[in-house]
Design a protein around this motif. Structure first.
Motif, PDB file in Angstrom:
ATOM      1  N   ASN A   1       0.611  -0.939   0.272  1.00  0.00           N
ATOM      2  CA  ASN A   1       0.273   0.427  -0.032  1.00  0.00           C
ATOM      3  C   ASN A   1       0.913   1.680   0.023  1.00  0.00           C
ATOM      4  N   ASP A   2       2.199   0.918   0.754  1.00  0.00           N
ATOM      5  CA  ASP A   2       2.489   2.431   1.074  1.00  0.00           C
ATOM      6  C   ASP A   2       3.616   2.637  -0.241  1.00  0.00           C
ATOM      7  N   PHE A   3       4.111   1.598  -1.443  1.00  0.00           N
ATOM      8  CA  PHE A   3       5.232   1.268  -1.496  1.00  0.00           C
ATOM      9  C   PHE A   3       5.283   2.351  -2.886  1.00  0.00           C
ATOM     10  N   ILE A   4       6.673   2.534  -3.088  1.00  0.00           N
ATOM     11  CA  ILE A   4       7.361   3.437  -3.838  1.00  0.00           C
ATOM     12  C   ILE A   4       6.703   3.265  -5.344  1.00  0.00           C
ATOM     13  N   PRO A   5       5.925   3.489  -6.362  1.00  0.00           N
ATOM     14  CA  PRO A   5       6.304   2.414  -7.426  1.00  0.00           C
ATOM     15  C   PRO A   5       7.065   2.872  -8.192  1.00  0.00           C
ATOM     16  N   LEU A   6       8.145   3.707  -8.321  1.00  0.00           N
ATOM     17  CA  LEU A   6       8.866   3.951  -9.548  1.00  0.00           C
ATOM     18  C   LEU A   6      10.456   3.183  -9.364  1.00  0.00           C
ATOM     19  N   LEU A   7       9.791   3.400  -7.847  1.00  0.00           N
ATOM     20  CA  LEU A   7      11.001   2.287  -6.994  1.00  0.00           C
ATOM     21  C   LEU A   7      11.246   1.374  -6.918  1.00  0.00           C
ATOM     22  N   SER A   8       9.755   0.729  -6.204  1.00  0.00           N
ATOM     23  CA  SER A   8      10.018  -0.973  -5.427  1.00  0.00           C
ATOM     24  C   SER A   8       9.016  -1.082  -5.972  1.00  0.00           C
ATOM     25  N   THR A   9       9.824  -2.490  -7.528  1.00  0.00           N
ATOM     26  CA  THR A   9       9.176  -3.047  -8.546  1.00  0.00           C
ATOM     27  C   THR A   9       8.865  -4.149  -7.797  1.00  0.00           C
ATOM     28  N   VAL A  10       9.152  -4.706  -6.972  1.00  0.00           N
ATOM     29  CA  VAL A  10       9.650  -6.002  -6.390  1.00  0.00           C
ATOM     30  C   VAL A  10       8.751  -6.629  -5.537  1.00  0.00           C
ATOM     31  N   THR A  11       7.296  -7.354  -5.455  1.00  0.00           N
ATOM     32  CA  THR A  11       6.960  -7.554  -3.705  1.00  0.00           C
ATOM     33  C   THR A  11       6.954  -8.811  -2.668  1.00  0.00           C
ATOM     34  N   GLY A  12       7.039  -8.639  -1.678  1.00  0.00           N
ATOM     35  CA  GLY A  12       7.726  -9.287  -0.370  1.00  0.00           C
ATOM     36  C   GLY A  12       9.031  -9.076   0.416  1.00  0.00           C
ATOM     37  N   ALA A  13       9.395  -9.346   0.633  1.00  0.00           N
ATOM     38  CA  ALA A  13      10.877  -9.548   1.540  1.00  0.00           C
ATOM     39  C   ALA A  13      12.114  -9.864   0.689  1.00  0.00           C
ATOM     40  N   ARG A  14      13.060  -9.146   1.476  1.00  0.00           N
ATOM     41  CA  ARG A  14      14.624  -9.298   1.473  1.00  0.00           C
ATOM     42  C   ARG A  14      14.781 -10.170   2.250  1.00  0.00           C
ATOM     43  N   VAL A  15      15.661 -11.253   2.307  1.00  0.00           N
ATOM     44  CA  VAL A  15      16.288 -12.164   2.902  1.00  0.00           C
ATOM     45  C   VAL A  15      17.585 -11.749   3.011  1.00  0.00           C
ATOM     46  N   MET A  16      18.723 -12.691   3.623  1.00  0.00           N
ATOM     47  CA  MET A  16      19.904 -12.700   3.347  1.00  0.00           C
ATOM     48  C   MET A  16      20.460 -13.070   5.063  1.00  0.00           C
ATOM     49  N   VAL A  17      21.619 -14.425   5.113  1.00  0.00           N
ATOM     50  CA  VAL A  17      22.380 -15.070   5.942  1.00  0.00           C
ATOM     51  C   VAL A  17      23.674 -14.365   6.464  1.00  0.00           C
ATOM     52  N   HIS A  18      24.364 -14.300   7.055  1.00  0.00           N
ATOM     53  CA  HIS A  18      24.992 -14.034   7.303  1.00  0.00           C
ATOM     54  C   HIS A  18      26.116 -14.453   8.238  1.00  0.00           C
TER      55      HIS A  18
END
Length: 649
Positions: free
Chosen positions: A317-334
């Motif tokens: 709902n509050d995404f920037i449409p011209l910058l955030s073109t991917v939905t979901g979440a970003r995950v990293m294991v480190h």
């Protein structure tokens, strides 16, 4: 008694002088008189096999030559093998040792980001202006009206305060000569005042120039989507750079708004188990079990029920449409003491899907120094660590690029930590930083900056191999009650259904972990053993034979020095002796070979008395034998055996 008294008075014969020293008696310090004598002595007494054949076969020249050639070839082969062994040792080879261990494992750090850089209240108006310019650009290039804000083309132009620098443009691509002729022939029926442009014949890009506008180039893209996103991202970075401190005024999400549930080992998480930071592109990020956590998580059992389980909100709902073109979440294991490079090692979660990540730990221990190009803590790497964390190759590479950016462009890139007294790049202050950045990015990719050469690999690395499994979540039969519970407890919007929720499970699939360690393939002990094996193979001797060879070389040097010294003394200190003195020093008689060292029978000539030694080399002993009778002149063995001294009974 009378006889004894008779013998006491009267002078008796004088005592005999001690016999002169023979050649077989050994002195405290003795050197041979010639090279030939030294060589014969060495061959007869050395423990090296085959050396005695060089002197014992002297009556057969063919055998002597055969053994000399064989001995020299064997000597050369042995030292050729020595060269190979030393070359292998100084190449510093390593052996890889693989060990399989099993123990309790420290759970790694897990970073989860929202994929939406939330807008700031202070720059909301500037973002809206950028959105309007982007929408106008889309309308000009593609005749696409993305919203109701552009009622007419002219109205959009009047609403803009001032045009942004580096506008997005359509750039035609020059066709090859043969292709241009085909286009002219195919379009001969079309009127010249209404040309048709094929969208495959042009690209989208924006122009970048240096400080004095003397050099310009176009940053072009064949895809319009990539061009619009990169152009919007370039202006968005400039807007973020105007903030002195972006972390203090950030619209930070409460943990419950993004993460609905969090459990580790069937125990709920709390605020002490995570830390928060903001990423310019991926938005709010939360790191679980990092080095700042009060107690690090330990895994004593493998399996999905003994790991980390998260239920995430993925609404847009509050995404920037011209910058955030991917939905979901970003995950990293480190690792706990490593920064999260979301661009380099992260992966995305799909909404409406349960993603199960099974891990296996792997450790690598490399040898540094001469055995490999690695560093233990990065202290010898000529790049400053701008992250203040444990040294990794990624930390060094990003720090190297940031240093080059500050040095060449005069400002810091907002994606990386700045150094002391440096500000982030903004075209209002640094109007040519975009030109400098893209030039540096090209040099960085081709390693002309030298960052990949400077940044050495760490000697100790711990990595986690991930394998993923996916399933639909929640299922069709259970989605109703799951969404009802989420809406009542977490204010989840039921109408979003699957598009607004995702589930993540991270766990160890087994507690066995592999350790790859390096060890020297050729140590000093191995080298000495190989050298001894080669020496025994070719000569059948030991380390004492090496000492004998060293003694031979030493004797050669001493004899050479003594001969040169005597020649010098005879020439300059005894001028009366003239040339004969030098010849006397240079020519020395060869000693006869003792019979016990050679299997050949001694020749009769060997029993004859040899000539007296030269006075230049040794003085003759006193002639004490002249006091008694001389031997018979016939020189027969009977006369010599009957000779006796006076007073002998």
């Amino acid at each position: 008694m009378k006889e004894d008294k008779r013998e006491e008075p009267g002078p008796g014969p004088e005592p005999e002088a001690p016999p002169p020293p023979t050649e077989e008696e050994e002195a405290l310090l003795e050197f041979h008189r010639s090279y030939r004598e030294l060589f014969e002595f060495f061959c007869n007494n050395t423990t090296i096999h085959g050396a005695i054949r060089l002197v014992c076969s002297q009556h057969n020249r063919m055998k002597t030559a055969f053994w000399a050639v064989l001995w020299l070839c064997t000597f050369g082969m042995m030292y050729w093998q020595f060269g190979l062994l030393f070359g292998e040792y100084f190449s510093y080879p390593v052996s890889l040792n693989i060990n399989l261990n099993s123990d309790k494992l420290v759970f790694p750090a897990v970073t989860v980001c929202t994929l939406n850089p939330y807008r700031y209240k202070e720059i909301k108006e500037e973002l809206e202006e950028l959105d309007r310019i982007t929408e106008q650009t889309l309308f000009d290039l593609y005749k696409y009206n993305s919203s109701n804000t552009l009622v007419a083309h002219a109205r959009g132009r009047r609403d803009l305060r001032e045009p942004l620098p580096h506008p997005l443009q359509r750039l035609p691509v020059a066709a090859p000569p043969h292709a241009a002729r085909r286009v002219r022939r195919a379009g001969s029926s079309v009127r010249d005042n209404n040309p048709q442009v094929n969208r495959k014949d042009w690209k989208i890009g924006f122009q970048l120039c240096n400080q004095n506008k003397s050099d310009c180039f176009y940053q072009t893209y064949s895809s319009g989507v990539d061009a619009v996103r990169e152009w919007y991202r370039f202006h968005y970075i400039n807007i973020l750079s105007r903030r002195k401190d972006t972390s203090s005024s950030l619209e930070e999400d409460v943990l419950g708004k993004f993460i609905f549930t969090c459990r580790f080992n069937q125990v709920s998480c709390n605020e002490a188990n995570y830390s928060h930071f903001h990423h310019p592109i991926y938005g709010n990020c939360y790191t679980f079990n990092d080095k700042n956590s009060s107690n690090l998580w330990m895994s004593s059992m493998p399996g999905v029920n003994n790991g980390l389980s998260l239920t995430l909100r993925t609404e847009q709902n509050d995404f920037i449409p011209l910058l955030s073109t991917v939905t979901g979440a970003r995950v990293m294991v480190h690792g706990q003491d490593e920064p999260a490079f979301m661009d380099d090692g992260g992966f995305n979660l799909r909404p409406g899907v349960e993603t199960s990540i099974s891990m296996s730990k792997e450790a690598v221990d490399r040898l540094g120094g001469d055995y490999g190009d690695c560093t233990k803590n990065g202290s010898e790497v000529p790049v400053k660590n701008l992250y203040g964390t444990k040294y990794t190759q990624q930390v060094c590479i990003h720090s190297c690029f940031q240093e080059s950016m500050i040095r060449e462009c005069g400002c810091a890139y907002i994606f990386y930590p700045p150094s002391n007294n440096s500000e982030f790049c903004d075209y209002r202050k640094h109007n040519s930083w975009g030109y400098c950045y893209y030039k540096l990015q090209d040099a960085f990719s081709s390693d002309r900056l030298g960052c990949f050469t400077k940044c050495r690999k760490p000697c100790s690395v711990t990595s986690y191999k991930l394998s993923a499994g996916y399933s639909r979540w929640p299922s069709v039969t259970s989605q109703d009650w799951v969404f009802q519970m989420l809406s009542r407890q977490n204010n989840y919007t039921i109408k979003n259904k699957r598009d607004g929720v995702a589930k993540l499970n991270i766990f160890f699939k087994e507690l066995n972990y592999k350790t790859n360690s390096e060890s020297p393939s050729v140590t000093m002990v191995t080298l000495l053993s190989n050298l001894g094996s080669q020496w025994s193979l070719w000569f059948g001797s030991s380390v004492l034979s090496v000492v004998e060879m060293a003694e031979l070389l030493f004797d050669l040097l001493v004899i050479t020095f003594l001969m040169l010294l005597r020649r010098f003394r005879s020439r300059y200190w005894s001028p009366g002796r003239g040339r004969g003195g030098a010849q006397e020093v240079a020519s020395t008689p060869a000693s006869s070979l003792p019979s016990r060292f050679c299997p050949h029978p001694a020749s009769p000539s060997s029993s004859l008395p040899g000539p007296a030694p030269s006075p230049a080399l040794s003085a003759p002993p006193p002639a004490y034998a002249t006091l008694g009778p001389h031997p018979a002149p016939s020189g027969s063995t009977e006369a010599s055996s009957s000779a006796h001294t006076p007073g002998e009974p």
